[in-house]
Design an enzyme around this catalytic site. Structure first.
Site, PDB file in Angstrom:
ATOM      1  N   GLN A 169      -5.169   3.242   1.339  1.00 39.74           N
ATOM      2  CA  GLN A 169      -6.140   2.385   0.647  1.00 39.74           C
ATOM      3  C   GLN A 169      -5.774   2.159  -0.825  1.00 39.74           C
ATOM      4  O   GLN A 169      -6.650   2.131  -1.684  1.00 39.74           O
ATOM      5  CB  GLN A 169      -7.560   2.976   0.756  1.00 39.74           C
ATOM      6  CG  GLN A 169      -7.916   3.571   2.088  1.00 39.74           C
ATOM      7  CD  GLN A 169      -7.747   2.617   3.271  1.00 39.74           C
ATOM      8  OE1 GLN A 169      -7.625   1.421   3.083  1.00 39.74           O
ATOM      9  NE2 GLN A 169      -7.741   3.141   4.473  1.00 39.74           N
ATOM     10  N   HIS A 170      -4.502   1.984  -1.095  1.00 40.22           N
ATOM     11  CA  HIS A 170      -4.032   1.664  -2.440  1.00 40.22           C
ATOM     12  C   HIS A 170      -3.549   0.215  -2.429  1.00 40.22           C
ATOM     13  O   HIS A 170      -2.351  -0.055  -2.405  1.00 40.22           O
ATOM     14  CB  HIS A 170      -2.898   2.596  -2.873  1.00 40.22           C
ATOM     15  CG  HIS A 170      -3.235   4.046  -2.788  1.00 40.22           C
ATOM     16  ND1 HIS A 170      -2.260   5.034  -2.682  1.00 40.22           N
ATOM     17  CD2 HIS A 170      -4.422   4.693  -2.782  1.00 40.22           C
ATOM     18  CE1 HIS A 170      -2.853   6.218  -2.624  1.00 40.22           C
ATOM     19  NE2 HIS A 170      -4.163   6.035  -2.680  1.00 40.22           N
ATOM     20  N   ILE A 171      -4.463  -0.713  -2.442  1.00 38.66           N
ATOM     21  CA  ILE A 171      -4.142  -2.127  -2.255  1.00 38.66           C
ATOM     22  C   ILE A 171      -3.408  -2.662  -3.485  1.00 38.66           C
ATOM     23  O   ILE A 171      -3.947  -2.687  -4.592  1.00 38.66           O
ATOM     24  CB  ILE A 171      -5.417  -2.947  -2.002  1.00 38.66           C
ATOM     25  CG1 ILE A 171      -6.206  -2.355  -0.831  1.00 38.66           C
ATOM     26  CG2 ILE A 171      -5.080  -4.407  -1.726  1.00 38.66           C
ATOM     27  CD1 ILE A 171      -7.625  -2.883  -0.720  1.00 38.66           C
ATOM     28  N   ASP A 197       0.872  -1.165   0.000  1.00 40.15           N
ATOM     29  CA  ASP A 197       0.000   0.000   0.000  1.00 40.15           C
ATOM     30  C   ASP A 197       0.911   1.218   0.000  1.00 40.15           C
ATOM     31  O   ASP A 197       2.078   1.116  -0.390  1.00 40.15           O
ATOM     32  CB  ASP A 197      -0.935  -0.029   1.218  1.00 40.15           C
ATOM     33  CG  ASP A 197      -2.255   0.689   0.965  1.00 40.15           C
ATOM     34  OD1 ASP A 197      -2.214   1.916   0.697  1.00 40.15           O
ATOM     35  OD2 ASP A 197      -3.317   0.047   1.029  1.00 40.15           O
TER      36      ASP A 197
END
Length: 546
Positions: free
Chosen positions: A467-469, A312
């Site tokens: 929240q950048h999976i 992330d």
């Protein structure tokens, strides 16, 4: 007996990537079924929920999870869906509805910088990608034209063609930041999937300060638009279809997927080619759930790498009071950033980062903070006005390297449908922590240039999640160390492809959706030439068969 469905392509996940991938097949005359675990939702419903929510800073409040398709929620308390195994928490936020999580994204559509794809060769860290930035450039351009991306050219990411649109109008506060920081830092407008003019039948940005959780006028692109476009082109999109198992035949080819409807009735969908397009948590979860006698570790997992290399972009930040009145809150929430620290020889020692400025109105947060301190009456009015006018925030967006121990597994806990919940094992290594330490000097210099006072750094050792999976199903040429090949096909299953940010081998410093979409478009183009024109023997058929 439950109804059986069949199509040339079965796509699991209706977000930007899944729906746009489906659209490429539909344009060639193929039949497509898209399965979405969550319900349909409309923009007016989401806007109404946001307006009625008592928690305006909680961007998940307009997106309550469905009982049959739960997703992580942390306010007012953790719903326990994403089980935390530590040692550091990974509080991912995503949405399981038609259109997916980009209903509430910031729409930042950055490209990687070229060296992001070669960090092992250049800096001795991470891994190299199985293809070059130059190979990805035309797919980046295609993604930008689909979404409608506006941006400045001096971002460190070369391009062969111009952006579809000029940058969105710069808010006053960001102009002052750019002007005052110019002697030391180049501040640029963020690259965003947001209209600066009428584009794609949608209006230009009018400056609403609620891009997250919802753009109320659809000036900002999102997965709901992509899903609607796929349906308009002929896709059969089935909402409330929670896929819980992928079925294979004796040769290891995928034969069908099984999903539960809200009443837990099971349905079987067959197809020729299967596209797994859920995110980097739900996709590996499904592969692990589909373990069989032939594949006891789960599907696509002969390497043991499914779920591993979770990445992330953690952040630390500085909040301070500028000497002049700036009044954040007019225009997009995340409009400007500094991009000159994304690459360099230092990457052999510590993480690179972007520096991102918020433009979120300070009124609500400052009000709550002052009330919590017991401030009221004339003093509240005085201090609130000052904070709303002067307060600024800058954060870093740090690279995380792929580590096998950072991973998604199956929990021994089950959700309301009786399906094992995903479990996150996560830590932040010294490489990322050193990058955060180095960035403090930039924070301090920015505050100095803005005449800052009352500096409040985020707590030492504390990282916010962006929240950048990324990762968990990484692509590569070696089947022993990766899940899919350079075109997104699973090494273990010739008719199962993965289009997701989960296939990205490294994370760089940019939001993952744009790159994930570009890679997916490359995968779709690789698949399509193998199909004969519709109507010839063995070619994709028109429409959906039942």
């Amino acid at each position: 007996m439950a109804e059986q469905l069949s199509a040339d392509f079965v796509v699991i996940g209706s977000g930007i990537i899944g729906s746009t991938t489906a659209l490429q097949f539909l344009k060639q005359g193929a039949s497509v079924i898209i399965l979405e675990a969550g319900p349909r939702v409309t923009r007016d419903e989401i806007v109404a929920r946001f307006r009625n929510s008592p928690r305006k800073s909680d961007w998940m409040s307009p997106y309550p999870p469905a009982p049959w398709a739960p997703h992580p929620v942390y306010q007012p308390k953790d719903d326990g869906y994403l089980v935390q195994a530590g040692p550091y928490p990974y509080p991912a936020e995503y949405i399981r509805i038609v259109g997916g999580t980009t209903w509430h994204w910031a729409a930042q559509a950055w490209r990687m910088v070229p060296n992001d794809l070669r960090i092992k060769s250049l800096y001795g860290v991470g891994v190299d990608w199985p293809f070059s930035y130059e190979e990805l450039d035309p797919y980046y351009q295609q993604a930008e034209e689909i979404m409608g991306v506006s941006g400045a050219t001096n971002t460190g990411s070369p391009r062969s063609k111009p952006f579809p649109m000029q940058p969105v109008a710069e808010p006053y506060a960001m102009r002052r930041l750019r002007e005052r920081l110019a002697p030391v830092y180049a501040v640029v407008g963020n690259t965003v999937a947001r209209n600066s003019r009428t584009y794609g039948g949608r209006p230009a940005c009018c400056g609403n300060n609620s891009c997250q959780p919802i753009c109320p006028i659809d000036a900002q692109y999102h997965g709901g638009i992509a899903a609607a476009d796929a349906e308009a082109a002929g896709a059969q999109l089935i909402p409330n279809a929670n896929v819980y198992r992928i079925e294979h035949d004796a040769q290891g080819r995928i034969a069908a997927v099984h999903y539960y409807d809200p009443d837990k009735a099971s349905h079987r969908v067959t197809g020729k080619t299967f596209i797994l397009a859920a995110n980097g948590i739900e996709s590996p979860r499904l592969l692990l759930l589909s373990a069989s006698d032939k594949y006891p570790q789960g599907l696509a997992n002969s390497s043991g790498m499914v779920g591993r290399n979770l990445m992330d972009h953690p952040s630390t930040s500085l909040t301070f009071d500028a000497e002049e009145e700036l009044w954040l809150g007019r225009g997009p929430q995340s409009p400007n950033s500094i991009n000159t620290l994304r690459d360099g020889a230092f990457r052999s020692e510590h993480a690179p980062y972007r520096l991102d400025f918020t433009n979120i109105s300070r009124v609500a947060g400052s009000t709550q903070s002052l009330i919590d301190q017991g401030v009221y009456g004339p003093e509240l009015e005085k201090r609130l006005r000052y904070s709303a006018a002067h307060e600024l925030n800058v954060k870093n967006v740090l690279e995380v390297l792929p580590h096998p121990d950072n991973r998604i597994t199956l929990s021994d806990q089950k959700d309301a449908m009786g399906i094992p919940k995903p479990q996150a094992h996560y830590a932040i290594d010294e490489y990322t922590r050193k990058g955060a330490e180095v960035s403090r000097a930039d924070f301090a210099r920015i505050a100095e240039l803005m005449g800052g006072s009352n500096l409040r750094y985020s707590k030492d050792g504390s990282f916010a999640n962006n929240q950048h999976i990324c990762g968990t199903m990484s692509m590569g040429k070696d089947a022993k160390t990766s899940v899919v090949n350079e075109f997104g096909r699973c090494h273990d299953h010739e008719n199962l492809f993965i289009t997701s940010t989960g296939v990205l081998p490294t994370a760089g410093t940019c939001n993952s959706t744009q790159t994930g979409l570009a890679v997916a478009l490359r995968t779709a183009e690789h698949i399509l030439p193998k199909s004969a024109p519709p109507g010839t023997p063995g070619a994709p058929t028109q429409g959906v068969t039942r």
